[in-house]
Structure formats: structure tokens, C-alpha cells
Design an enzyme around this catalytic site. Structure first.
Site, PDB file in Angstrom:
ATOM      1  N   LYS A  66     -13.312  -8.243   4.521  1.00 41.66           N
ATOM      2  CA  LYS A  66     -14.536  -7.439   4.638  1.00 41.66           C
ATOM      3  C   LYS A  66     -15.081  -7.245   3.223  1.00 41.66           C
ATOM      4  CE  LYS A  66     -16.300  -3.503   7.298  1.00 41.66           C
ATOM      5  NZ  LYS A  66     -17.071  -4.298   8.254  1.00 41.66           N
ATOM      6  N   ARG A 106      -7.053  -1.910   6.340  1.00 43.86           N
ATOM      7  CA  ARG A 106      -7.833  -3.152   6.288  1.00 43.86           C
ATOM      8  C   ARG A 106      -8.504  -3.299   4.930  1.00 43.86           C
ATOM      9  NH1 ARG A 106     -12.476  -4.244  10.693  1.00 43.86           N
ATOM     10  NH2 ARG A 106     -13.393  -2.468   9.607  1.00 43.86           N
TER      11      ARG A 106
END
Length: 329
Positions: A174, A77
Site C-alpha cells: 500500500k 499491514r
């Protein structure tokens, strides 16, 4: 105000040390090409665009029982987030993984959190992402917080956030510009509740300050918001995988990702809040009204046990850092 140079700088940092720094165990810095374990030396340059522009991405994992849980999912991620804003670590995934493990090991704590920050890097005080000549990498091992329900077994209280949602393009990244998340956490503290839940412009549930939020319908479906409008939480995705075992066993009717209205939250049998540190939380109150029976429900109980068992014993998802006897190694 005095001018501080050389050795006096380190002495000044030592004099300014605070008790909370005792929870900082180790830090890798690509600028130093090494790891420091003295918290006062865990510094970032002021001209790193991560500092003055929020230009960077991060991910947070945890080490439990001497092994990092689901590390590859977190680093994958991180790489996706970095690629979306045009940052790539030259060493690639293998280097990110190796440095994460080495930093946790240097910290000496088999139970800890780890954070990897991939920054645009130092190079100017401007806004152009092309000013820094190369990216910078920082990895930190620090004190692990207890799962929420271990401290609050009666469950959590939740309110609706007033902070506008992130556009989908940014919700999926993120990134280190976390001001909306900070303001959501401020709401929760100021309102005296445990968590807040956001909604998009169409009135559909999004996520919490640092958590994913889902519901268990009275028909027995576990539902989380569509991934297009939220950060794809590693714990949430893993929990959905584990929950499908409950579908096969007949304890749940289905597991899905779709739009969720606030009315569905009010009418849910259970509301679950999920995150890396908190594990699975049973929300028992929303906007002052009881959820379901007003107590942690059976789906929370079953999924919480499954996730805890996965964290502690799934060798396929546990990256061993320490010998089973404890720290060091």
C-alpha cells in the site's frame, strides 16, 4: 509575486484557506514532534521523498462511535508495506499505535477517518532512498465518508477498467505512488459509474481503485481474487472471516480466494465491493448488464449486517479513543 517570510507565511496560508479544509481535524508530524489542529498548518516539506517520488507507504482506518475499528490490522499491514521497501519506524508498532490514537483524540471527532503515512523523509530532491537521514511519520484525522449503500441503497454500477494492473510485487504494497488507482477512479467518474474493476494479463479479476471486489456464485460460494495479485484489504479479510459463520449456518456453501474470470462476474448471483469507508457494497450492474436479479441480494444483506455489527460492537477489534459520551478525553 512577493517574497514571503516568517509570520507572513502563516498569514498567507490563512488567507488561502478553503472550505474543504474544515474536514481536516488533526495532524501529527514527526518533524514537528507534535500535533496541529489548524488545517493550514498541516504541511509536508517539499523535499520529503513521499512528495516528489511517492516514496512511502500509508494505511487508512476509521473511528466509529468513539473507537477505532481493526486498528492493529491496519498498522500491521502498514509495517509489512514499509518493510518491503526498506522503511522502518524507529518507535515500532507501539509508537505507531499510540500516535494514531493521540491524533484521532486531538481531532475531537468520535466519527472520523485516520491515515498513517510512513515516508522516506526529507533530505534531497534525488531518487536515492539513502539520501534522507531518517524516515518521517504523518498521521491525519479527517472527515469520515458515509458507507456507500447508505447513500445509494439501490446498489452500484461497475465497469471494467482499462488501466493496466500493478505487478504482484507492488499490488501487495500500500504505497503512496497511487497513479494507477487515480486513473481508475478517473475512469469511473468519466464513465458515470460508481466503481471500476481491474483484470490481470490472464484475464482474472484483481481489484478496484481503492476497493476489493468479489463474487457470490450461483452455487453459493463467496469468492475473492487470490491475494498474490491484490492488496489484502483489511475489510475484505474480516468479511471473509465473518462469512465463514454463514457457511456454518448453511447460508453459504464456501468462502475462498481463487482466480475469477470476467465470465464468472457476468454470471454471478451477486458481486460485492468492500472497503474501509464504503463497508460492503452490492454491485447490481456490470458493463451495462444486470447482476443476478439486478437488486442487492441476500448474501450482501447478511454480510453487510454482520460487518456493521462487528464495527459497532466487537470490543476485541475496537480501540477506544473517546469516552462514550462523545469527543474529548
Amino acid at each position: 509575486i512577493r517574497e514571503i517570510t516568517g509570520e507572513a507565511y502563516v498569514a498567507a496560508l490563512q488567507a488561502a484557506r478553503r472550505p474543504y479544509q474544515d474536514g481536516y481535524y488533526a495532524m501529527y508530524s514527526s518533524l514537528l514532534n507534535g500535533i496541529v489542529t489548524d488545517p493550514v498548518l498541516m504541511q509536508l516539506p517539499i523535499d520529503d521523498h513521499l512528495v516528489h517520488r511517492g516514496d512511502g507507504v500509508f494505511d487508512t482506518f476509521k473511528c466509529v462511535g468513539g473507537a477505532i475499528y481493526n486498528l492493529d490490522a491496519h498498522l500491521q499491514r502498514l509495517e509489512r508495506s514499509a518493510a518491503s521497501i526498506g522503511i522502518r519506524w524507529p518507535g515500532g508498532f507501539a509508537a505507531l499505535r499510540d500516535l494514531s490514537v493521540r491524533t484521532v483524540r486531538a481531532g475531537g471527532h468520535p466519527e472520523c477517518s485516520g491515515r498513517v503515512m510512513l515516508a522516506r523523509g526529507p533530505g534531497s530532491f534525488g531518487v536515492s532512498p539513502y539520501d534522507p537521514p531518517e524516515p518521517a511519520l504523518y498521521v491525519i484525522a479527517y472527515r469520515l465518508g458515509a458507507p456507500f449503500m447508505a447513500l445509494h441503497p439501490a446498489g452500484a454500477r461497475v465497469r471494467r477498467s482499462r488501466v493496466p494492473p500493478k505487478p504482484a510485487q507492488f499490488a501487495e504494497i500500500k504505497n503512496c505512488n497511487y497513479l494507477p488507482n487515480v486513473l481508475m477512479k478517473r475512469e469511473a467518474i468519466d464513465w458515470g459509474v460508481d466503481f471500476v474493476a481491474g483484470y490481470d494479463a490472464d484475464g482474472h479479476l484483481t481489484e478496484g481503485a481503492t476497493e476489493n471486489v468479489g463474487i457470490v456464485t450461483r452455487a453459493g460460494e463467496l469468492v475473492f481474487p487470490r491475494l498474490e495479485n491484490i492488496l489484502a484489504g483489511t475489510s475484505m479479510l474480516r468479511l471473509m472471516e465473518l462469512a465463514r459463520e454463514q457457511v456454518s449456518a448453511g447460508a453459504l456453501r464456501a468462502v475462498a480466494a481463487r482466480d475469477i474470470t470476467e465470465q464468472e462476474v457476468f454470471g454471478a448471483a451477486e458481486v460485492l465491493i468492500v472497503g474501509t469507508t464504503i463497508n460492503v457494497v452490492a454491485a447490481v450492474e456490470y458493463e451495462g448488464r444486470a447482476i443476478g436479479s439486478g437488486a442487492p441480494g441476500p448474501v450482501w444483506r447478511a454480510l453487510s449486517r454482520l460487518l456493521e455489527r462487528d464495527i459497532a460492537g466487537n470490543s476485541a477489534l475496537r480501540t477506544r479513543v473517546f469516552d462514550r459520551g462523545g469527543g474529548g478525553g
